[in-house]
Scaffold this motif. Sequence first.
Motif, PDB file in Angstrom:
ATOM      1  N   VAL A  42      58.164 -92.114 -76.092  1.00  0.00           N
ATOM      2  CA  VAL A  42      59.697 -92.034 -75.788  1.00  0.00           C
ATOM      3  C   VAL A  42      60.069 -90.806 -75.015  1.00  0.00           C
ATOM      4  O   VAL A  42      60.825 -90.834 -73.959  1.00  0.00           O
ATOM      5  CB  VAL A  42      60.561 -92.285 -77.210  1.00  0.00           C
ATOM      6  CG1 VAL A  42      62.091 -91.554 -76.734  1.00  0.00           C
ATOM      7  CG2 VAL A  42      60.573 -93.347 -77.752  1.00  0.00           C
ATOM      8  N   THR A  43      59.289 -89.634 -75.395  1.00  0.00           N
ATOM      9  CA  THR A  43      59.477 -88.296 -74.782  1.00  0.00           C
ATOM     10  C   THR A  43      59.231 -88.355 -73.351  1.00  0.00           C
ATOM     11  O   THR A  43      59.807 -88.003 -72.469  1.00  0.00           O
ATOM     12  CB  THR A  43      58.707 -87.359 -75.406  1.00  0.00           C
ATOM     13  OG1 THR A  43      59.395 -87.398 -77.031  1.00  0.00           O
ATOM     14  CG2 THR A  43      59.050 -86.000 -74.767  1.00  0.00           C
ATOM     15  N   LEU A  44      57.831 -88.899 -73.064  1.00  0.00           N
ATOM     16  CA  LEU A  44      57.480 -89.071 -71.539  1.00  0.00           C
ATOM     17  C   LEU A  44      58.392 -89.846 -70.794  1.00  0.00           C
ATOM     18  O   LEU A  44      58.485 -89.846 -69.671  1.00  0.00           O
ATOM     19  CB  LEU A  44      55.996 -89.631 -71.836  1.00  0.00           C
ATOM     20  CG  LEU A  44      55.008 -88.351 -72.275  1.00  0.00           C
ATOM     21  CD1 LEU A  44      53.738 -89.170 -72.644  1.00  0.00           C
ATOM     22  CD2 LEU A  44      54.842 -87.330 -71.262  1.00  0.00           C
ATOM     23  N   SER A  45      58.653 -91.123 -71.230  1.00  0.00           N
ATOM     24  CA  SER A  45      59.524 -92.086 -70.541  1.00  0.00           C
ATOM     25  C   SER A  45      60.916 -91.387 -70.160  1.00  0.00           C
ATOM     26  O   SER A  45      61.144 -91.406 -69.077  1.00  0.00           O
ATOM     27  CB  SER A  45      59.916 -93.299 -71.228  1.00  0.00           C
ATOM     28  OG  SER A  45      58.769 -93.931 -71.738  1.00  0.00           O
ATOM     29  N   GLN A  46      61.445 -90.525 -71.241  1.00  0.00           N
ATOM     30  CA  GLN A  46      62.672 -89.739 -70.767  1.00  0.00           C
ATOM     31  C   GLN A  46      62.559 -88.721 -69.577  1.00  0.00           C
ATOM     32  O   GLN A  46      63.235 -88.542 -68.769  1.00  0.00           O
ATOM     33  CB  GLN A  46      63.257 -89.180 -71.842  1.00  0.00           C
ATOM     34  CG  GLN A  46      63.993 -90.415 -73.359  1.00  0.00           C
ATOM     35  CD  GLN A  46      64.310 -89.931 -74.282  1.00  0.00           C
ATOM     36  OE1 GLN A  46      64.026 -88.856 -74.842  1.00  0.00           O
ATOM     37  NE2 GLN A  46      65.241 -90.608 -75.039  1.00  0.00           N
TER      38      GLN A  46
ATOM     39  N   ALA B 206      60.382 -96.411 -66.181  1.00  0.00           N
ATOM     40  CA  ALA B 206      60.488 -95.557 -67.274  1.00  0.00           C
ATOM     41  C   ALA B 206      61.513 -95.881 -68.359  1.00  0.00           C
ATOM     42  O   ALA B 206      61.320 -95.655 -69.335  1.00  0.00           O
ATOM     43  CB  ALA B 206      60.703 -94.030 -66.659  1.00  0.00           C
ATOM     44  N   THR B 207      62.712 -96.421 -67.768  1.00  0.00           N
ATOM     45  CA  THR B 207      63.655 -96.749 -68.619  1.00  0.00           C
ATOM     46  C   THR B 207      63.239 -97.847 -69.654  1.00  0.00           C
ATOM     47  O   THR B 207      63.383 -97.804 -70.845  1.00  0.00           O
ATOM     48  CB  THR B 207      65.096 -97.114 -68.015  1.00  0.00           C
ATOM     49  OG1 THR B 207      65.450 -96.133 -67.333  1.00  0.00           O
ATOM     50  CG2 THR B 207      66.257 -97.439 -68.868  1.00  0.00           C
ATOM     51  N   ALA B 208      62.563 -98.933 -68.944  1.00  0.00           N
ATOM     52  CA  ALA B 208      62.036-100.038 -69.802  1.00  0.00           C
ATOM     53  C   ALA B 208      61.143 -99.785 -70.709  1.00  0.00           C
ATOM     54  O   ALA B 208      60.837-100.307 -71.977  1.00  0.00           O
ATOM     55  CB  ALA B 208      61.456-101.094 -68.778  1.00  0.00           C
ATOM     56  N   GLN B 209      60.289 -98.591 -70.066  1.00  0.00           N
ATOM     57  CA  GLN B 209      59.204 -98.161 -71.134  1.00  0.00           C
ATOM     58  C   GLN B 209      59.861 -97.464 -72.371  1.00  0.00           C
ATOM     59  O   GLN B 209      59.234 -97.719 -73.427  1.00  0.00           O
ATOM     60  CB  GLN B 209      58.451 -97.128 -70.336  1.00  0.00           C
ATOM     61  CG  GLN B 209      56.818 -97.127 -70.761  1.00  0.00           C
ATOM     62  CD  GLN B 209      55.902 -98.295 -70.800  1.00  0.00           C
ATOM     63  OE1 GLN B 209      56.151 -99.116 -71.802  1.00  0.00           O
ATOM     64  NE2 GLN B 209      55.367 -98.327 -69.564  1.00  0.00           N
ATOM     65  N   GLU B 210      60.922 -96.659 -72.026  1.00  0.00           N
ATOM     66  CA  GLU B 210      61.549 -96.067 -73.247  1.00  0.00           C
ATOM     67  C   GLU B 210      61.887 -97.225 -74.144  1.00  0.00           C
ATOM     68  O   GLU B 210      61.637 -96.996 -75.359  1.00  0.00           O
ATOM     69  CB  GLU B 210      62.683 -95.313 -72.875  1.00  0.00           C
ATOM     70  CG  GLU B 210      63.507 -94.677 -73.912  1.00  0.00           C
ATOM     71  CD  GLU B 210      64.886 -94.148 -73.479  1.00  0.00           C
ATOM     72  OE1 GLU B 210      65.564 -93.601 -74.208  1.00  0.00           O
ATOM     73  OE2 GLU B 210      64.953 -93.958 -72.175  1.00  0.00           O
ATOM     74  N   GLY B 211      62.597 -98.404 -73.869  1.00  0.00           N
ATOM     75  CA  GLY B 211      62.949 -99.209 -74.659  1.00  0.00           C
ATOM     76  C   GLY B 211      61.862 -99.835 -75.398  1.00  0.00           C
ATOM     77  O   GLY B 211      61.919-100.117 -76.652  1.00  0.00           O
ATOM     78  N   ARG B 212      60.662-100.136 -74.660  1.00  0.00           N
ATOM     79  CA  ARG B 212      59.569-100.533 -75.487  1.00  0.00           C
ATOM     80  C   ARG B 212      58.932 -99.513 -76.730  1.00  0.00           C
ATOM     81  O   ARG B 212      58.589-100.107 -77.678  1.00  0.00           O
ATOM     82  CB  ARG B 212      58.406-100.906 -74.603  1.00  0.00           C
ATOM     83  CG  ARG B 212      58.675-101.916 -73.569  1.00  0.00           C
ATOM     84  CD  ARG B 212      57.473-102.568 -73.179  1.00  0.00           C
ATOM     85  NE  ARG B 212      56.369-101.849 -72.596  1.00  0.00           N
ATOM     86  CZ  ARG B 212      55.178-102.440 -72.289  1.00  0.00           C
ATOM     87  NH1 ARG B 212      54.895-103.656 -72.368  1.00  0.00           N
ATOM     88  NH2 ARG B 212      54.128-101.437 -71.960  1.00  0.00           N
ATOM     89  N   ALA B 213      59.095 -98.488 -76.116  1.00  0.00           N
ATOM     90  CA  ALA B 213      58.588 -97.419 -77.180  1.00  0.00           C
ATOM     91  C   ALA B 213      59.525 -97.531 -78.478  1.00  0.00           C
ATOM     92  O   ALA B 213      59.073 -97.283 -79.611  1.00  0.00           O
ATOM     93  CB  ALA B 213      58.428 -95.993 -76.515  1.00  0.00           C
ATOM     94  N   TRP B 214      60.780 -97.332 -78.171  1.00  0.00           N
ATOM     95  CA  TRP B 214      61.892 -97.301 -79.444  1.00  0.00           C
ATOM     96  C   TRP B 214      61.784 -98.780 -80.198  1.00  0.00           C
ATOM     97  O   TRP B 214      61.935 -98.597 -81.253  1.00  0.00           O
ATOM     98  CB  TRP B 214      63.398 -97.336 -78.897  1.00  0.00           C
ATOM     99  CG  TRP B 214      63.832 -95.989 -78.339  1.00  0.00           C
ATOM    100  CD1 TRP B 214      64.319 -95.781 -76.893  1.00  0.00           C
ATOM    101  CD2 TRP B 214      63.888 -94.910 -78.931  1.00  0.00           C
ATOM    102  NE1 TRP B 214      64.931 -94.595 -76.819  1.00  0.00           N
ATOM    103  CE2 TRP B 214      64.438 -93.860 -78.230  1.00  0.00           C
ATOM    104  CE3 TRP B 214      63.535 -94.638 -80.446  1.00  0.00           C
ATOM    105  CZ2 TRP B 214      64.816 -92.774 -78.737  1.00  0.00           C
ATOM    106  CZ3 TRP B 214      63.915 -93.236 -80.710  1.00  0.00           C
ATOM    107  CH2 TRP B 214      64.384 -92.256 -79.853  1.00  0.00           C
TER     108      TRP B 214
END
Length: 371
Positions: free
Chosen positions: A186-190, A206-214
């Motif tokens: 999450v931190t890296l994606s942001q 990166a936004t999509a990756q953040e969603g997957r991590a959440w």
Amino acid sequence: MPEPESIMRRIRDHESGKRRPDDEYAELYCRVYGLSEQVLFGGDDTDELGDEIDAIELARRAAASDVGGETLERLEMAVDDLAAAYPNTRPAELLYRVKRHLTYVARLLDGRKTLAEHRRLLVAGGWLSLLGATCHIDLRQYPAATARLRTAAQLAHHAEHPEIAAWCVETEAWKVLTDGDYQTAVTLSQGAQAIAPRTGSAYIQATAQEGRAWARLGASAETRDALARVHKMVSPMPVPDRPEHHYRYDPAKSDAYTATTLAWVGDPAAVDCARQVLERLESSDDGGPRPRRAASARLDLALALLVAEELEEAGHIAMEAMANGLLVPSNYWRVAEVVTQVEARGVSAGRDLREAYQELCPAPARREISG
């Protein structure tokens, strides 16, 4: 036995393409990478690769320049071709091709050139190093991936290229996500979003990756917020000229990420979404079939079917994903997750799935997931 320094020099020469390994070494490389000797050291594919680099080199010499515009244009076209080959090429094979091109870029960087030519070489080297890192992650070769990501980030810094810099951070986020460190992902994606140009593909990815991590963290509200942001960005986007290009965001790719994310967060809507994604990835539309992505999509569908209590079909789809031989080591943890859940629910196919998983994934690389 030779001295360790001699062995290291020899291995570097082998992997840079400067020297073909002796027969016994060639056999060991083939075992490690799971490729035939023809593909790695002298088959049609490597002949074509050598011909491609030789053709670029001949054009450079004809222009009586150490670098020159035509050489750079052809090199940049080759970089795009490699990025477009990613969805349909085995990681070890693509990595070999990437290394050969990086060797050529390094040679050109040692020659005379203008500042503009120097920057274009740095950019080409940055993209190639990033793609090489991605292949290493697919193969779960993490130290090599980290080294190539650092090189790509360095080249992006010197070339003042924030898009490559953002992709480096996003790729690191993907790496730690596949290794189970979801909060860091999450931190890296942001962080990738913070440095990415708002009009580029890295920002969307990166936004999509953040969603997957959440989703992996079970944070439903944050997951849906990220999915909504991605949808808002991609809905007005046209299909790119080369939708299979790994670093050009294809709007259809957001559907695949949505299917993955919904499956991970436990939303029953993931089933229909995953079916549609799989159908599209196996069709001839929008750039043609993407077999490797389709294999991953089957894992999304299998997990979504488990959430929907369609247990027998989930086992069948997971078996299909393993049987086609296209899953890469970075997918193995996702296979383990499906297999473990199928077994835990007493599905009749559980034992067959476990045996198929053990055959697919060597014991040292297995990551067991508790159901």
